[in-house]
Scaffold this active site. Structure first.
Site, PDB file in Angstrom:
ATOM      1  N   ARG A  59       0.840  -1.210   0.000  1.00  0.00           N
ATOM      2  CA  ARG A  59       0.000   0.000   0.000  1.00  0.00           C
ATOM      3  C   ARG A  59       0.868   1.251   0.000  1.00  0.00           C
ATOM      4  O   ARG A  59       0.488   2.289  -0.527  1.00  0.00           O
ATOM      5  CB  ARG A  59      -0.976   0.001   1.192  1.00  0.00           C
ATOM      6  CG  ARG A  59      -1.752   1.318   1.323  1.00  0.00           C
ATOM      7  CD  ARG A  59      -3.064   1.190   2.111  1.00  0.00           C
ATOM      8  NE  ARG A  59      -2.941   0.463   3.345  1.00  0.00           N
ATOM      9  CZ  ARG A  59      -2.330   0.941   4.445  1.00  0.00           C
ATOM     10  NH1 ARG A  59      -1.784   2.131   4.453  1.00  0.00           N
ATOM     11  NH2 ARG A  59      -2.280   0.186   5.525  1.00  0.00           N
ATOM     12  N   TYR A 112     -16.601  14.869 -16.088  1.00  0.00           N
ATOM     13  CA  TYR A 112     -17.029  13.484 -15.881  1.00  0.00           C
ATOM     14  C   TYR A 112     -18.067  13.444 -14.752  1.00  0.00           C
ATOM     15  O   TYR A 112     -17.800  13.957 -13.654  1.00  0.00           O
ATOM     16  CB  TYR A 112     -15.790  12.661 -15.540  1.00  0.00           C
ATOM     17  CG  TYR A 112     -16.027  11.179 -15.429  1.00  0.00           C
ATOM     18  CD1 TYR A 112     -16.359  10.413 -16.538  1.00  0.00           C
ATOM     19  CD2 TYR A 112     -15.901  10.536 -14.202  1.00  0.00           C
ATOM     20  CE1 TYR A 112     -16.572   9.050 -16.432  1.00  0.00           C
ATOM     21  CE2 TYR A 112     -16.104   9.168 -14.091  1.00  0.00           C
ATOM     22  CZ  TYR A 112     -16.440   8.433 -15.208  1.00  0.00           C
ATOM     23  OH  TYR A 112     -16.641   7.085 -15.106  1.00  0.00           O
ATOM     24  N   ASP A 184      -7.758  17.240 -15.542  1.00  0.00           N
ATOM     25  CA  ASP A 184      -8.030  15.854 -15.911  1.00  0.00           C
ATOM     26  C   ASP A 184      -7.643  15.706 -17.389  1.00  0.00           C
ATOM     27  O   ASP A 184      -8.296  16.271 -18.264  1.00  0.00           O
ATOM     28  CB  ASP A 184      -9.520  15.548 -15.689  1.00  0.00           C
ATOM     29  CG  ASP A 184      -9.880  14.094 -15.966  1.00  0.00           C
ATOM     30  OD1 ASP A 184      -9.192  13.461 -16.798  1.00  0.00           O
ATOM     31  OD2 ASP A 184     -10.853  13.592 -15.379  1.00  0.00           O
ATOM     32  N   LYS A 209      -8.602   4.400 -19.473  1.00  0.00           N
ATOM     33  CA  LYS A 209      -8.908   4.851 -20.824  1.00  0.00           C
ATOM     34  C   LYS A 209      -7.673   4.740 -21.735  1.00  0.00           C
ATOM     35  O   LYS A 209      -7.134   3.677 -21.870  1.00  0.00           O
ATOM     36  CB  LYS A 209      -9.478   6.269 -20.765  1.00  0.00           C
ATOM     37  CG  LYS A 209     -10.526   6.472 -19.643  1.00  0.00           C
ATOM     38  CD  LYS A 209     -11.792   5.664 -19.837  1.00  0.00           C
ATOM     39  CE  LYS A 209     -12.714   5.652 -18.620  1.00  0.00           C
ATOM     40  NZ  LYS A 209     -13.092   6.934 -18.072  1.00  0.00           N
TER      41      LYS A 209
HETATM   42  C1  LIG Z   1     -13.499   7.489 -16.835  1.00  0.00           C
HETATM   43  C2  LIG Z   1     -13.131   8.840 -16.430  1.00  0.00           C
HETATM   44  C3  LIG Z   1     -12.850   9.154 -15.086  1.00  0.00           C
HETATM   45  C4  LIG Z   1     -12.997   8.145 -13.974  1.00  0.00           C
HETATM   46  O1  LIG Z   1     -12.103   7.089 -14.104  1.00  0.00           O
HETATM   47  P1  LIG Z   1     -12.367   5.609 -13.529  1.00  0.00           P
HETATM   48  O2  LIG Z   1     -11.098   4.921 -13.858  1.00  0.00           O
HETATM   49  O3  LIG Z   1     -13.578   5.075 -14.212  1.00  0.00           O
HETATM   50  O4  LIG Z   1     -12.597   5.766 -12.063  1.00  0.00           O
HETATM   51  C5  LIG Z   1     -12.458  10.439 -14.792  1.00  0.00           C
HETATM   52  N1  LIG Z   1     -12.350  11.389 -15.746  1.00  0.00           N
HETATM   53  C6  LIG Z   1     -12.618  11.128 -17.034  1.00  0.00           C
HETATM   54  C7  LIG Z   1     -12.472  12.212 -18.039  1.00  0.00           C
HETATM   55  C8  LIG Z   1     -13.017   9.855 -17.426  1.00  0.00           C
HETATM   56  O5  LIG Z   1     -13.294   9.609 -18.716  1.00  0.00           O
END
Ligand SMILES: *Cc1c(COP(=O)(O)O)cnc(C)c1O
Length: 393
Positions: A59, A112, A184, A209
Site C-alpha cells: 500500500r 465526468y 483531468d 482509458k
Molecule cells: C473514466 C473517467 C474518469 C474516472 O475514471 P475511472 O477509472 O472510471 O474511475 C475520470 N475522468 C474522465 C475524463 C473519465 O473519462
C-alpha cells in the site's frame, strides 16, 4: 529517468520507468507481494524512519507500481506519479489532500459525471463548496473566484461536449490568485496534451482509458510537480488506501509502450470519421477538436499535438434515432468507457442518462440525439461502413 531526458516521446513510451532488477529482465517484473522482508531490525527501523530507501508494504510502495508511476510522470514531464485504484480514486485523493472545510472549488461544467457528484454529494458534507462554470470562458472562471477559493479543476476536452479550456490562460489566472490548478487529462493523454508544461500544477488520469488502452483495467494516476505536493498526496493516499495493485500497474505499463502509436491511429481514424459524419444527412452536427467547426478549434490547435479519438455528434431523429443506431452497429461496440483499441459507441439519452429528466439532461449538455463515439484503431473504412449502415438502417 535521467538517461531518458534527451529522447523523443515515442522512445519514452517504450522505455520510461524500466529500472534494473535482479536477472536483468527487459520488462518490469510483477512483484505480486503484499509485504517485503527486512534484512534486520535496524534495516526495518531505517526504512520506517525514511533514512534508507526501500520497500515495506505494497500500500505504501511496490516496485511494479513505482515503475509505472515513474513512466507516466516522465511522459507528463512531472516530478512523480501516484498510482490509484481508479480514476475516481485519483480525483478523490486530489480533493482530499487539497481541500479543508470552508474551501471553495471552481470546476468545469463539462466534467465526468462522478467527479461532479463527488463534489456535490460527498465533499459538500464536509463543508466544501463548488461552483461549476464553463471553463472555456475565462471570464466565468475569474468571476467565480472568491476569498475561499483553493482549487481550479478543469477537464479538457470536457465530458460529453468536448469543450476545450485554454490551460495556459487558466494557469495564469490560478497563479495570480495563489490557487492550485488541476487538469483531468484523460481524453488527450500525454501523447497529445501536457498540462504541466502549460502551467498546471497537477494532472489526473483515468488510466482505464487511453493510457492503458486495452479496456482490461480500471486504474488512475495523479502526477505532481514537486516533492512538497508529492509527499502530501502520498500520505493521504496511504491513509485512504485507494492504491493500484501490482498486476494492474504492470498491465498499464505494458499498454503505455504503444501509447504514441495508438494515439496517432485514434486521431487519424477519428478525423476521417468526423468528416464522414459531418457530411451525412442523418447527422445534425459533429463536435470534434480536429474540425474547424469546433468552437475552440484555435485553442485545440495550440494545445493539442493531434486531435484525439473522441467524437460527439447529434442525430436528427432524437431518442428513437439514437436507439436505432445503437442497435444497428456491428463493429462499434455498444458500451460506456473510452480510449481502448476497440471503437465504443454510446447514446446517453437512452442509456447512461435515461433516468434523468429531459430538462436536467439538456442542462448538462445531453441532447436527445447525442452520440458519443470513442474511435478505436480498427481499419477506418470498416468503421465508416459500419456507421453508414447503422445510420441508413
Ligand atoms: C473514466 C473517467 C474518469 C474516472 O475514471 P475511472 O477509472 O472510471 O474511475 C475520470 N475522468 C474522465 C475524463 C473519465 O473519462
Amino acid at each position: 529517468m535521467s538517461e531518458l531526458k534527451n529522447v523523443g516521446f515515442d522512445s519514452k513510451c517504450v522505455h520510461a520507468g524500466i529500472k534494473d532488477y535482479e536477472f536483468g529482465p527487459v520488462v518490469t517484473p510483477i512483484y505480486q507481494t503484499s509485504t517485503f522482508k527486512f534484512k534486520s531490525v535496524d534495516h526495518g527501523a531505517a526504512l520506517f524512519k525514511g533514512e534508507e530507501d526501500g520497500y515495506i508494504y505494497t500500500r505504501m510502495k511496490n516496485p511494479t507500481v513505482e515503475a509505472m508511476e515513474q513512466a507516466i510522470a516522465g511522459l507528463e514531464n512531472g516530478y512523480k506519479g501516484l498510482g490509484c485504484g481508479s480514476g475516481m480514486a485519483a480525483i478523490h485523493t486530489v480533493f482530499q489532500t487539497l481541500l479543508n472545510s470552508g474551501d471553495h472549488v471552481i470546476c468545469s461544467k463539462a466534467v465526468y459525471g462522478p467527479t461532479a457528484t463527488l463534489l456535490t454529494t460527498v465533499f459538500s458534507r464536509f463543508g466544501v463548496k463548488t461552483t461549476f462554470v464553463n471553463t472555456s470562458d475565462l471570464e466565468q472562471i475569474k468571476n467565480a473566484i472568491n476569498e475561499n477559493t483553493k482549487l481550479i479543476y478543469v477537464e479538457t476536452p470536457g465530458n460529453p461536449t468536448l469543450e476545450i479550456t485554454d490551460i495556459e490562460e487558466v494557469a495564469k489566472i490560478a497563479h495570480k490568485h495563489n490557487l492550485v490548478f488541476a487538469v483531468d487529462n484523460t481524453f488527450m493523454s500525454p501523447a497529445l496534451q501536457r498540462p504541466l508544461d502549460l502551467g498546471a500544477d497537477i494532472v489526473v488520469h483515468s488510466l482505464t482509458k487511453f493510457l492503458n488502452g486495452h479496456a482490461d483495467v480500471v486504474a488512475g494516476i495523479i502526477v505532481v510537480k514537486n516533492e512538497e505536493m508529492y509527499s502530501k498526496m502520498r500520505k493521504v493516499l496511504n491513509q485512504n488506501g485507494g492504491v493500484i495493485d501490482p498486476f494492474n500497474a504492470f498491465l498499464v505499463h505494458r499498454g503505455l509502450k504503444t501509447l504514441s502509436l495508438r494515439m496517432e491511429r485514434h486521431s487519424r481514424n477519428a478525423e476521417k470519421i468526423a468528416k464522414f459524419l459531418e457530411e451525412h444527412p442523418a447527422v445534425e452536427w459533429v463536435v470534434f477538436p480536429g474540425l474547424e467547426s469546433h468552437p475552440q478549434y484555435e485553442i485545440a490547435k495550440k494545445q493539442h499535438k493531434d486531435c484525439g479519438g473522441m467524437i460527439s455528434f447529434e442525430l436528427k431523429g432524437g431518442i428513437e434515432a439514437g436507439k436505432k443506431v445503437m442497435n444497428s452497429v456491428k463493429l462499434c461496440q455498444l458500451a460506456v468507457s473510452l480510449g481502448g483499441v476497440e471503437s465504443l459507441i454510446q447514446h446517453p439519452a437512452s442509456m447512461t442518462h435515461a433516468s434523468m429528466g429531459k430538462e436536467q439532461r439538456e442542462a448538462a449538455g445531453i441532447t436527445d440525439g447525442l452520440v458519443r463515439l470513442s474511435v478505436g484503431i480498427e481499419n477506418v473504412d470498416d468503421l465508416i461502413a459500419d456507421l453508414k449502415q447503422a445510420l441508413e438502417n
